[in-house]
Design a protein around this motif. Structure first.
Motif, PDB file in Angstrom:
ATOM      1  N   SER A 104       0.875  -1.169   0.000  1.00 16.80           N
ATOM      2  CA  SER A 104       0.000   0.000   0.000  1.00 16.80           C
ATOM      3  C   SER A 104       0.913   1.220   0.000  1.00 16.80           C
ATOM      4  O   SER A 104       2.135   1.077   0.051  1.00 16.80           O
ATOM      5  N   LYS A 105       0.319   2.383  -0.071  1.00 13.74           N
ATOM      6  CA  LYS A 105       1.162   3.585  -0.068  1.00 13.74           C
ATOM      7  C   LYS A 105       1.904   3.713   1.265  1.00 13.74           C
ATOM      8  O   LYS A 105       2.991   4.261   1.339  1.00 13.74           O
ATOM      9  N   ASP A 106       1.295   3.182   2.318  1.00 15.29           N
ATOM     10  CA  ASP A 106       1.903   3.296   3.651  1.00 15.29           C
ATOM     11  C   ASP A 106       2.980   2.250   3.913  1.00 15.29           C
ATOM     12  O   ASP A 106       3.892   2.494   4.692  1.00 15.29           O
ATOM     13  N   PHE A 107       2.837   1.066   3.324  1.00 12.64           N
ATOM     14  CA  PHE A 107       3.807   0.005   3.591  1.00 12.64           C
ATOM     15  C   PHE A 107       4.318  -0.606   2.284  1.00 12.64           C
ATOM     16  O   PHE A 107       3.589  -1.288   1.583  1.00 12.64           O
ATOM     17  N   ARG A 155     -12.186  -0.383  -4.512  1.00 15.84           N
ATOM     18  CA  ARG A 155     -11.186   0.637  -4.802  1.00 15.84           C
ATOM     19  C   ARG A 155     -11.241   0.995  -6.290  1.00 15.84           C
ATOM     20  O   ARG A 155     -11.369   2.167  -6.649  1.00 15.84           O
ATOM     21  N   LEU A 169      -8.954  -2.844   8.604  1.00 17.34           N
ATOM     22  CA  LEU A 169      -8.144  -2.253   9.676  1.00 17.34           C
ATOM     23  C   LEU A 169      -6.738  -1.858   9.253  1.00 17.34           C
ATOM     24  O   LEU A 169      -6.241  -0.807   9.656  1.00 17.34           O
ATOM     25  N   ALA A 170      -6.084  -2.713   8.455  1.00 20.57           N
ATOM     26  CA  ALA A 170      -4.676  -2.462   8.135  1.00 20.57           C
ATOM     27  C   ALA A 170      -4.240  -3.361   6.987  1.00 20.57           C
ATOM     28  O   ALA A 170      -4.927  -4.321   6.637  1.00 20.57           O
ATOM     29  N   LEU A 171      -3.072  -3.046   6.426  1.00 17.84           N
ATOM     30  CA  LEU A 171      -2.484  -3.947   5.444  1.00 17.84           C
ATOM     31  C   LEU A 171      -2.117  -5.244   6.165  1.00 17.84           C
ATOM     32  O   LEU A 171      -1.509  -5.214   7.232  1.00 17.84           O
ATOM     33  N   PRO A 172      -2.496  -6.402   5.607  1.00 20.34           N
ATOM     34  CA  PRO A 172      -2.218  -7.658   6.320  1.00 20.34           C
ATOM     35  C   PRO A 172      -0.730  -7.973   6.438  1.00 20.34           C
ATOM     36  O   PRO A 172       0.067  -7.577   5.597  1.00 20.34           O
ATOM     37  N   THR A 173      -0.392  -8.704   7.486  1.00 20.73           N
ATOM     38  CA  THR A 173       0.966  -9.221   7.661  1.00 20.73           C
ATOM     39  C   THR A 173       1.063 -10.592   6.987  1.00 20.73           C
ATOM     40  O   THR A 173       0.047 -11.150   6.552  1.00 20.73           O
TER      41      THR A 173
END
Lengths: 420, 420
Positions: free
Chosen positions: B68-71, B178, B326-330
């Motif tokens: 993602s743009k964040d990770f 998206r 919630l978040a990009l998955p690990t």
């Protein structure tokens, strides 16, 4: 005597309470209780939270706790009961088979306010399964009832007739119900009919003294996909239907328990047949588990089966823990199993009573639209976990780190406002 | 050109392979491929494992990976793809939106043998959603196809007509896809029809060059229970049905994607309508999620919805991870999500094609009967976890520590042998 009161047209405080919680007209609830389609399990000598189980009620969930012969730790079992209630268990069953059973039961009854159930035959058989007398069996029931349990599982449908069907069947796993296996071992060894069936009237008398709810256990529940929905099982349904009717005629509240391992496309059939054959008795299901190959994930297979069963009319789901088929569950297993079963019950309720159940989902949708994370966590089934995941991988934007500024919700709102 | 070959009566090596894996007559498979009811996504310039998706095939699962743009961590995304395949993902989609998209896609295509999909519009829109030209969009598709991806999601059903229905609706969350939100933002800003719809023929030409499979994305999928099964969504189904027919007529294999958040009792309706309106096109579902309130557990809500969707005919389930919403998955999230989705697919297959799917369950039942733990672990969906739970709390008996010597399976076998 809740059922008798309902039949006399009385709305007891328990009914008032349940009607309010369930947002249902008290007179309608009274009629459901009178007919046996809703039960409120509550021993007169214990002050359990009145909990309505059955038609038109929200789907309830039970968490099983209890020692085994291998692991006897009373504090641990109390902790399990407490965490289950904290995460939404509506009732607790103490299935202890190891250690001082009286003391453990007493501790659990004291620790929680929700209705507590037990399986008295586990205690009767503690010294020897085949050598217990029928008096031992009834005395165990009496002891549990006098100690305050609100409902007991009795495998009265495991009869010589059912055993005959079992012998004629070609099941792989025969019987996987612990109480069912005790009863069958006893009947074969003693060459006698199941005392709980033969002296069922006596059982009902004991029940009446304390307004005990009888949960008619399904000793013949299938233990694998191959054994599902067979003649042994349906034979037992027929008997359980007769026993439920008999109990109702005496003013004793009754639940009926159901299978077991059942493929997803036969859950509908099982639930509807059970409801039909028991004249709408509240159905209490363990699982059902729609596959055999997922040990370690059976809380999830149970939630899949439970959601579908609930949608088709099951009223009461028994939590399966991640250690099912493998080991005695830990406190963490009970927490995980309870949460997942609660999700299944909610999913079932969204299908059963859409408008009432979906208020919380709608609030969540609005919180998502507003990217209001605090509110999203509050509305979550497990706020702590949701917050932990979100915070462990934060986005630089006000959305989550999956999409960041490419969040569809943000883009579409801006676009529709022509702001982009 | 798999579809054209099938129509000419040829059984290609891919069909041979799939027919063997799926235990189906090759001629029957050929007919299913010819009619578009089964697709085998395989770019001619990449040697993906032939994977049959659709009618009479076992239910397949996809795992989404991507930055993602964040990770932005390429190694991490490759690890996710590998672990997903290890735990049973039949395909991988690279949904990267951050970093060097070409390089990440290349790495993922090299790392796994299964079919790989992508969403080219994410790349076209990387600099600006509204300023991309229609050439940018088609060039992104061309780039992905030339790089070897086996299938691409194209939101061609997000049309001005669908947008009109959306405006007339009272959805809470409007659009949560998206790609759908990009397309709508673009259409509103540019006051133009979706190029993928308007120049659909051109898209099909690009697809034909490499035998690319088109997955018709559902930009209008519902993002919450309240928005499910509405006119916006069914309008899009109608368009997707037309687009699927058009693609087939040109010999281009097509999947159709489906919702979204859907209450459990409407999944049946959605799946059957989609199959009907698309003349039996293979259905690719994200979820469906039958509740909104379980962030942190959406791999489980997705498995509940996916099992039911699969039972009613969905062919291809997209894994949901525990960090959805919630978040990009690990990497761990991807593993967990894949296993749980695999369980859902198997549960669906037990309902769809009982005898074939249940061989493994029967073997598990027999291993349980024999208390053969080694075999039980081997047959488990996650042998490592099953073994860990069993071994962490061992019983003194040969059964598990839940029941020890009170194991119903042991008792009933002894009883039936009259040994007790």
């Amino acid at each position: 005597m809740i059922m008798e009161a309902a039949r006399k047209g009385q709305i007891t405080p328990e009914m008032e309470y349940v009607a309010k919680v369930e947002e249902i007209d008290p007179q309608r609830l009274r009629r459901l209780v009178a007919s046996g389609r809703v039960v409120i399990p509550k021993n007169i000598s214990r002050d359990a939270v009145p909990t309505g189980i059955g038609e038109s009620m929200s789907t309830k969930i039970n968490a099983n706790v209890g020692t085994s012969k291998d692991f006897i730790d009373m504090e641990e079992e109390v902790k399990k009961a407490l965490i289950a209630v904290q995460y939404g268990a509506d009732t607790i069953m103490d299935l202890s088979t190891g250690g001082d059973l009286d003391e453990i039961r007493k501790r659990i009854l004291k620790s929680v306010k929700v209705p507590v159930g037990s399986v008295p035959i586990y205690q009767a058989a503690q010294d020897s399964i085949v050598d217990m007398s029928s008096d031992d069996m009834f005395n165990a029931v009496r002891k549990h009832v006098e100690g305050g349990v609100d409902f007991v599982t009795i495998h009265a449908g495991v009869t010589l007739d059912a055993l005959e069907r079992l012998k004629r069947s070609n099941r792989i796993l025969n019987v996987v119900s612990r109480g069912g296996s005790f009863t069958i071992a006893w009947m074969i060894h003693n060459e006698k009919e199941n005392p709980f069936y033969e002296e069922y009237d006596y059982l009902l008398e004991i029940a009446k003294e304390h307004d005990l709810t009888i949960s008619l256990g399904d000793g013949m529940r299938s233990g694998c996909i191959a054994d599902a929905s067979d003649r042994s099982k349906f034979m037992e349904f027929v008997t359980l239907g007769e026993l439920a009717r008999e109990a109702r005629s005496k003013g004793v509240q009754t639940l009926v328990e159901g299978p077991g391992h059942v493929p997803l496309d036969e859950i509908d059939l099982n639930v509807r047949m059970m409801k039909r054959l028991t004249d709408g008795a509240p159905l209490y299901l363990l699982g059902p588990l729609p596959t055999d190959i997922a040990p370690g994930y059976d809380h999830i297979t149970g939630a899949i089966g439970g959601s579908v069963a609930g949608m088709h009319g099951a009223d009461f789901l028994c939590m399966t823990s991640p250690s099912e088929h493998l080991a005695l569950p830990t406190v963490e297993d009970i927490k995980e199993g309870t949460i997942v079963t609660k999700i299944a019950a909610h999913i079932a309720d969204l299908a059963k009573t859409r408008e009432r159940a979906k208020k919380r989902d709608d609030q969540m949708a609005i919180a998502r639209k507003n990217l209001d994370w605090k509110r999203q966590f509050e509305l979550s089934i497990d706020p702590e976990r949701a917050r932990r995941i979100k915070c462990s991988r934060k986005s630089k934007s006000d959305a989550c780190s999956m999409c960041g500024d490419l969040c569809a919700i943000k883009i579409i709102q801006n676009a529709l406002r022509r702001e982009i």
